[in-house]
Write an enzyme that holds these catalytic residues in place. Structure first.
Site, PDB file in Angstrom:
ATOM      1  N   TYR A 205       0.566  -1.158   0.276  1.00 44.64           N
ATOM      2  CA  TYR A 205       0.274   0.108   0.257  1.00 44.64           C
ATOM      3  C   TYR A 205       1.229   1.460   0.628  1.00 44.64           C
ATOM      4  O   TYR A 205       1.660   1.245   0.500  1.00 44.64           O
ATOM      5  CB  TYR A 205      -0.674   0.088   1.595  1.00 44.64           C
ATOM      6  CG  TYR A 205      -2.203  -1.218   1.324  1.00 44.64           C
ATOM      7  CD1 TYR A 205      -2.489  -1.085  -0.086  1.00 44.64           C
ATOM      8  CD2 TYR A 205      -1.757  -2.245   2.269  1.00 44.64           C
ATOM      9  CE1 TYR A 205      -3.989  -2.395   0.152  1.00 44.64           C
ATOM     10  CE2 TYR A 205      -2.834  -3.322   2.809  1.00 44.64           C
ATOM     11  CZ  TYR A 205      -4.059  -3.159   1.316  1.00 44.64           C
ATOM     12  OH  TYR A 205      -5.042  -4.226   1.708  1.00 44.64           O
TER      13      TYR A 205
ATOM     14  N   PHE B 216      -1.680  -7.710   1.400  1.00 40.84           N
ATOM     15  CA  PHE B 216      -2.707  -7.310   1.489  1.00 40.84           C
ATOM     16  C   PHE B 216      -3.351  -6.762   3.251  1.00 40.84           C
ATOM     17  O   PHE B 216      -3.807  -6.128   3.044  1.00 40.84           O
ATOM     18  CB  PHE B 216      -3.831  -8.690   1.010  1.00 40.84           C
ATOM     19  CG  PHE B 216      -4.101  -8.893  -0.242  1.00 40.84           C
ATOM     20  CD1 PHE B 216      -5.102  -8.061  -1.270  1.00 40.84           C
ATOM     21  CD2 PHE B 216      -3.505  -9.581  -0.610  1.00 40.84           C
ATOM     22  CE1 PHE B 216      -5.006  -8.204  -2.382  1.00 40.84           C
ATOM     23  CE2 PHE B 216      -3.909 -10.387  -2.272  1.00 40.84           C
ATOM     24  CZ  PHE B 216      -4.343  -9.787  -2.985  1.00 40.84           C
TER      25      PHE B 216
ATOM     26  N   HIS C 240      -9.253 -10.717  -9.001  1.00 42.35           N
ATOM     27  CA  HIS C 240      -8.495 -10.095  -8.274  1.00 42.35           C
ATOM     28  C   HIS C 240      -9.481  -9.352  -6.833  1.00 42.35           C
ATOM     29  O   HIS C 240     -11.087  -8.977  -7.319  1.00 42.35           O
ATOM     30  CB  HIS C 240      -8.140  -9.163  -8.097  1.00 42.35           C
ATOM     31  CG  HIS C 240      -6.842  -8.621  -7.188  1.00 42.35           C
ATOM     32  ND1 HIS C 240      -7.496  -7.308  -6.502  1.00 42.35           N
ATOM     33  CD2 HIS C 240      -4.786  -9.109  -7.591  1.00 42.35           C
ATOM     34  CE1 HIS C 240      -6.163  -6.959  -5.252  1.00 42.35           C
ATOM     35  NE2 HIS C 240      -5.248  -7.907  -5.881  1.00 42.35           N
TER      36      HIS C 240
END
Length: 222
Positions: free
Chosen positions: A67, A78, A186
């Site tokens: 991120y 994730f 996804h």
């Protein structure tokens, strides 16, 4: 950076870590940290590997890159630091986990409890510039993580590889046929309802593990 890598992975990746390629990769990454805001923190670059010894990997879940917002990334694909809002993809992962196994959605996004059970949460690029998704894929990370995936793909024991989305599915060619492959869209909001939601990956993973005589993953987070 090599010195901060789990000893089991240092042994497994010795030929790469001692190569001119890795020396150049390390130099480019260190320079990036000196001249840009890079995520995750430098001591978390190898968090996914450090949380899960090479010989303890049972499941591999591939992500793209960390991120790129402040204090989000923690080195696990994730996953996001506690106290940060859940990113959209992770919200969809939690939604599917609840639908699949009835596990309640938690408010935090720290997935380290999964990693500690042998789930390698590996991004294909291990660093990113602030606000610029996929901005460091060309420094050498893709080649480095490809080598990791190939190494795991050559293991004699069957592993479970979870390939969400087209980019992750491109790595299937490096895996021998005795491994278990779980593929779907996804979990991104752009594609989650085109095949991810309802795909039941978590129960599939555990069914494969139990069939292979391994302990299932406890997917609950506290």
């Amino acid at each position: 950076m090599k010195l901060k890598l789990n000893p089991s992975w240092q042994v497994a990746l010795a030929s790469i870590l001692d190569s001119p390629f890795y020396t150049a990769l390390e130099a480019r990454v260190i320079q990036a940290y000196q001249t840009n805001q890079i995520y995750p923190n430098q001591d978390q670059i190898y968090a996914a590997l450090n949380a899960c010894d090479f010989d303890q990997v049972k499941v591999v879940i591939l992500g793209q890159d960390p991120y790129h917002g402040p204090n989000q990334a923690n080195g696990l694909a994730f996953s996001v630091n506690r106290g940060k809002a859940l990113p959209p993809s992770l919200r969809n992962i939690y939604q599917e986990l609840q639908q699949d196994l009835g596990i309640p959605v938690v408010k935090h996004g720290d997935l380290s409890a999964w990693a500690q059970q042998g789930v390698l949460l590996l991004n294909t690029s291990l660093t990113v510039k602030e606000g610029q998704a996929n901005s460091m894929k060309d420094v050498g990370w893709l080649e480095f993580t490809q080598a990791i995936i190939q190494l795991l793909g050559e293991k004699a024991e069957p592993l479970v590889f979870v390939l969400w989305g087209r980019q992750a599915q491109n790595y299937q060619k490096y895996l021998k046929k005795h491994h278990h492959i779980i593929k779907s869209a996804h979990p991104s909001p752009l594609s989650a309802y085109r095949g991810f939601i309802g795909s039941k990956p978590f129960s599939q993973i555990n069914n494969y593990l139990v069939a292979d005589g391994k302990d299932p993953i406890d997917w609950r987070l506290t």
